[in-house]
Design a protein around this motif. Structure first.
Motif, PDB file in Angstrom:
ATOM      1  N   GLN A   1      26.927   9.057  -5.041  1.00  0.00           N
ATOM      2  CA  GLN A   1      26.290   7.887  -5.652  1.00  0.00           C
ATOM      3  C   GLN A   1      27.256   6.706  -5.787  1.00  0.00           C
ATOM      4  O   GLN A   1      26.855   5.599  -6.099  1.00  0.00           O
ATOM      5  CB  GLN A   1      25.738   8.260  -7.021  1.00  0.00           C
ATOM      6  CG  GLN A   1      24.588   9.270  -6.941  1.00  0.00           C
ATOM      7  CD  GLN A   1      24.448  10.087  -8.207  1.00  0.00           C
ATOM      8  OE1 GLN A   1      24.682  11.298  -8.238  1.00  0.00           O
ATOM      9  NE2 GLN A   1      24.065   9.420  -9.281  1.00  0.00           N
ATOM     10  N   LEU A   2      28.552   6.991  -5.545  1.00  0.00           N
ATOM     11  CA  LEU A   2      29.571   5.949  -5.655  1.00  0.00           C
ATOM     12  C   LEU A   2      29.888   5.380  -4.278  1.00  0.00           C
ATOM     13  O   LEU A   2      29.701   6.045  -3.260  1.00  0.00           O
ATOM     14  CB  LEU A   2      30.848   6.529  -6.281  1.00  0.00           C
ATOM     15  CG  LEU A   2      30.658   7.274  -7.603  1.00  0.00           C
ATOM     16  CD1 LEU A   2      31.985   7.884  -8.050  1.00  0.00           C
ATOM     17  CD2 LEU A   2      30.092   6.353  -8.673  1.00  0.00           C
ATOM     18  N   ILE A   3      30.392   4.156  -4.242  1.00  0.00           N
ATOM     19  CA  ILE A   3      30.747   3.522  -2.968  1.00  0.00           C
ATOM     20  C   ILE A   3      32.260   3.614  -2.782  1.00  0.00           C
ATOM     21  O   ILE A   3      33.034   3.256  -3.676  1.00  0.00           O
ATOM     22  CB  ILE A   3      30.282   2.053  -2.928  1.00  0.00           C
ATOM     23  CG1 ILE A   3      28.754   2.002  -3.003  1.00  0.00           C
ATOM     24  CG2 ILE A   3      30.779   1.364  -1.660  1.00  0.00           C
ATOM     25  CD1 ILE A   3      28.167   0.602  -2.959  1.00  0.00           C
ATOM     26  N   TRP A   4      32.668   4.105  -1.612  1.00  0.00           N
ATOM     27  CA  TRP A   4      34.075   4.301  -1.280  1.00  0.00           C
ATOM     28  C   TRP A   4      34.422   3.433  -0.083  1.00  0.00           C
ATOM     29  O   TRP A   4      33.582   3.191   0.792  1.00  0.00           O
ATOM     30  CB  TRP A   4      34.343   5.770  -0.934  1.00  0.00           C
ATOM     31  CG  TRP A   4      33.884   6.728  -1.993  1.00  0.00           C
ATOM     32  CD1 TRP A   4      32.599   7.149  -2.232  1.00  0.00           C
ATOM     33  CD2 TRP A   4      34.699   7.378  -2.974  1.00  0.00           C
ATOM     34  NE1 TRP A   4      32.574   8.020  -3.296  1.00  0.00           N
ATOM     35  CE2 TRP A   4      33.838   8.184  -3.771  1.00  0.00           C
ATOM     36  CE3 TRP A   4      36.062   7.366  -3.241  1.00  0.00           C
ATOM     37  CZ2 TRP A   4      34.306   8.956  -4.819  1.00  0.00           C
ATOM     38  CZ3 TRP A   4      36.541   8.144  -4.287  1.00  0.00           C
ATOM     39  CH2 TRP A   4      35.668   8.926  -5.066  1.00  0.00           C
ATOM     40  N   ASP A   5      35.675   2.981  -0.014  1.00  0.00           N
ATOM     41  CA  ASP A   5      36.074   2.207   1.165  1.00  0.00           C
ATOM     42  C   ASP A   5      36.521   3.150   2.272  1.00  0.00           C
ATOM     43  O   ASP A   5      36.514   4.376   2.115  1.00  0.00           O
ATOM     44  CB  ASP A   5      37.152   1.170   0.817  1.00  0.00           C
ATOM     45  CG  ASP A   5      38.484   1.799   0.390  1.00  0.00           C
ATOM     46  OD1 ASP A   5      38.713   2.982   0.677  1.00  0.00           O
ATOM     47  OD2 ASP A   5      39.298   1.085  -0.238  1.00  0.00           O
ATOM     48  N   GLU A   6      36.932   2.574   3.401  1.00  0.00           N
ATOM     49  CA  GLU A   6      37.275   3.393   4.571  1.00  0.00           C
ATOM     50  C   GLU A   6      38.533   4.224   4.361  1.00  0.00           C
ATOM     51  O   GLU A   6      38.798   5.158   5.130  1.00  0.00           O
ATOM     52  CB  GLU A   6      37.445   2.501   5.813  1.00  0.00           C
ATOM     53  CG  GLU A   6      38.552   1.479   5.725  1.00  0.00           C
ATOM     54  CD  GLU A   6      38.143   0.200   5.006  1.00  0.00           C
ATOM     55  OE1 GLU A   6      38.963  -0.741   4.966  1.00  0.00           O
ATOM     56  OE2 GLU A   6      37.008   0.142   4.478  1.00  0.00           O
ATOM     57  N   GLU A   7      39.305   3.929   3.326  1.00  0.00           N
ATOM     58  CA  GLU A   7      40.506   4.711   3.043  1.00  0.00           C
ATOM     59  C   GLU A   7      40.287   5.725   1.917  1.00  0.00           C
ATOM     60  O   GLU A   7      41.241   6.305   1.405  1.00  0.00           O
ATOM     61  CB  GLU A   7      41.662   3.769   2.686  1.00  0.00           C
ATOM     62  CG  GLU A   7      42.060   2.873   3.849  1.00  0.00           C
ATOM     63  CD  GLU A   7      43.219   1.953   3.508  1.00  0.00           C
ATOM     64  OE1 GLU A   7      43.987   2.290   2.580  1.00  0.00           O
ATOM     65  OE2 GLU A   7      43.371   0.913   4.170  1.00  0.00           O
ATOM     66  N   GLY A   8      39.029   5.922   1.549  1.00  0.00           N
ATOM     67  CA  GLY A   8      38.709   6.918   0.530  1.00  0.00           C
ATOM     68  C   GLY A   8      38.988   6.465  -0.881  1.00  0.00           C
ATOM     69  O   GLY A   8      39.113   7.293  -1.797  1.00  0.00           O
TER      70      GLY A   8
END
Length: 430
Positions: free
Chosen positions: A353-360
């Motif tokens: 449900q959370l948004i993560w960037d491409e580096e986690g």
């Protein structure tokens, strides 16, 4: 499962930042509880060396920078302990690290919303959007569930050791954060090596240097940094640790942020001028008359590999400018390799449900809320996990109260604590 409650705020972790949040919330009608796995508040106990001080002024306590009238200020702590005149004659802005820890323990002892010895095992979100949290309370040997409108994640950072060295960690090779717990064994070794370039490495090296003549061990200090450089501590340089710079940095493009952070190490990772001077002065005195102490300091030198070799370790070192390697032996190795943000496993239940960037890394909004797939009325806030989005001030104690004020104002829906827009003399952007 038992003891179900509905809370306005559920705090995960009780370090200085969530402790400060609990202190500010204590002055509101907000219903909150904070949990920590530790049995009591203890701030970096392995590095509470005698003679070490905070690297920020005493005004960077839990509350003063947003509420100097709070009963939880450091000055009130001194008053309650009958130490105001002692401090008055002490005439220093930077207080002993041991006293900062004792001050925080004093605040913690007054807040009924804190619960230690309790592990937050899981967080989920119910159909109504509220968070459902499972907690295991060790002493009671029971699990409890809590329902909360908001979560504040304050687990901060954890000691970092490069992956290649983790399998051989033990009693004679360990992270600097465990130094005082292992010091007795260190002093009995024949040779000790410190790896790292920051304040922790310098403090440990100096502590060992002071005891070297009595104990007789060989003492080495290696860092891959370009030198044993001081931290930037000019008054205009310190303005980078302000709400103004945080706001400026947050608005930069993501790739620009990464490039800027890579060039800012000496704003927060260097060594204090005083510690460097103490080390140099002691080395100078120890070399009177041409004496050569068993001490080796070397920068531009990276630890490539580390292997157990009988009662010692073989360290393979690479000098980066000469592109040469050498091997040394040491009975004890202390890795002052810093700290990294921690993402606790209790978030697994809401990870999708959370948004993560491409580096986690978590994507964190300007006012410290984690971006979610579906935005609603219930939020997850983060303390000291936003270096990548908010800049060098994220771990700084001097900005903790400001961040907490921003969080509290959102939690209660009004500006309970003022957060001025302009706090510095310089302007960071156009």
């Amino acid at each position: 499962m038992e003891n179900e409650q509905v809370l306005d705020v559920f705090g995960v972790g009780i370090g200085p930042f969530n402790l400060g949040l609990a202190a500010l919330l204590d002055q509101t009608k907000c219903k909150s509880l904070f949990f920590d796995l530790k049995s009591q508040f203890d701030w970096h106990p392995g590095m509470l060396l005698e003679g070490t001080t905070l690297q920020v002024p005493f005004l960077a306590d839990l509350v003063t920078m947003v509420d100097p009238t709070s009963p939880y200020t450091y000055l009130n702590y001194l008053h309650e302990h009958r130490r105001l005149y002692h401090f008055y004659f002490y005439e220093k802005f930077h207080i002993p690290r041991t006293e900062y820890n004792h001050y925080c323990q004093w605040v913690a002892g007054q807040l009924p919303t804190l619960q230690f010895g309790a592990e937050v095992e899981n967080i989920e979100q119910s159909a109504n959007g509220r968070y459902v949290v499972t907690v295991f309370e060790r002493e009671q040997n029971r699990r409890s569930t809590y329902e909360a409108n908001h979560i504040v994640l304050g687990v901060g950072t954890k000691p970092y050791v490069p992956a290649d060295f983790r399998p051989i960690l033990g009693e004679r090779i360990f992270h600097s954060g465990d130094y005082l717990n292992r010091k007795e064994e260190v002093l009995n070794a024949g040779s000790v090596t410190v790896i790292g370039s920051g304040q922790s490495a310098a403090e440990i090296f100096y502590d060992l240097l002071k005891g070297q003549q009595e104990q007789g061990y060989e003492l080495s200090w290696f860092t891959r940094s370009k030198g044993f450089y001081p931290m930037e501590y000019s008054k205009l340089g310190l303005e980078h640790f302000s709400p103004d710079y945080t706001r400026y940095f947050y608005q930069l493009p993501k790739e620009k942020k990464k490039a800027v952070l890579q060039k800012q190490d000496l704003l927060y990772k260097g060594i204090s001028f005083q510690t460097i001077a103490d080390i140099y002065d002691l080395l100078y005195e120890r070399t009177v008359g041409g004496v050569k102490p068993k001490v080796h300091l070397q920068a531009l030198t990276e630890l490539v590999s580390l292997e157990a070799a009988g009662g010692a370790f073989d360290l393979l070192l690479h000098q980066t400018e000469q592109n040469k390697e050498k091997q040394v032996k040491s009975e004890v190795v202390i890795l002052a390799t810093g700290y990294r943000p921690a993402i606790p496993s209790c978030l697994d239940g809401i990870r999708d449900q959370l948004i993560w960037d491409e580096e986690g890394q978590l994507v964190i909004e300007e006012h410290y809320r984690v971006k979610q797939q579906k935005e609603g009325e219930h939020h997850l806030f983060v303390q000291n996990g936003e270096l990548h989005t908010h800049g060098v001030g994220a771990p700084d104690l001097g900005l903790g109260a400001q961040r907490n004020a921003a969080i509290v104002n959102q939690l209660i829906g009004e500006e309970r604590y003022r957060t001025p827009a302009y706090n510095v003399f310089q302007q960071f952007g156009l």
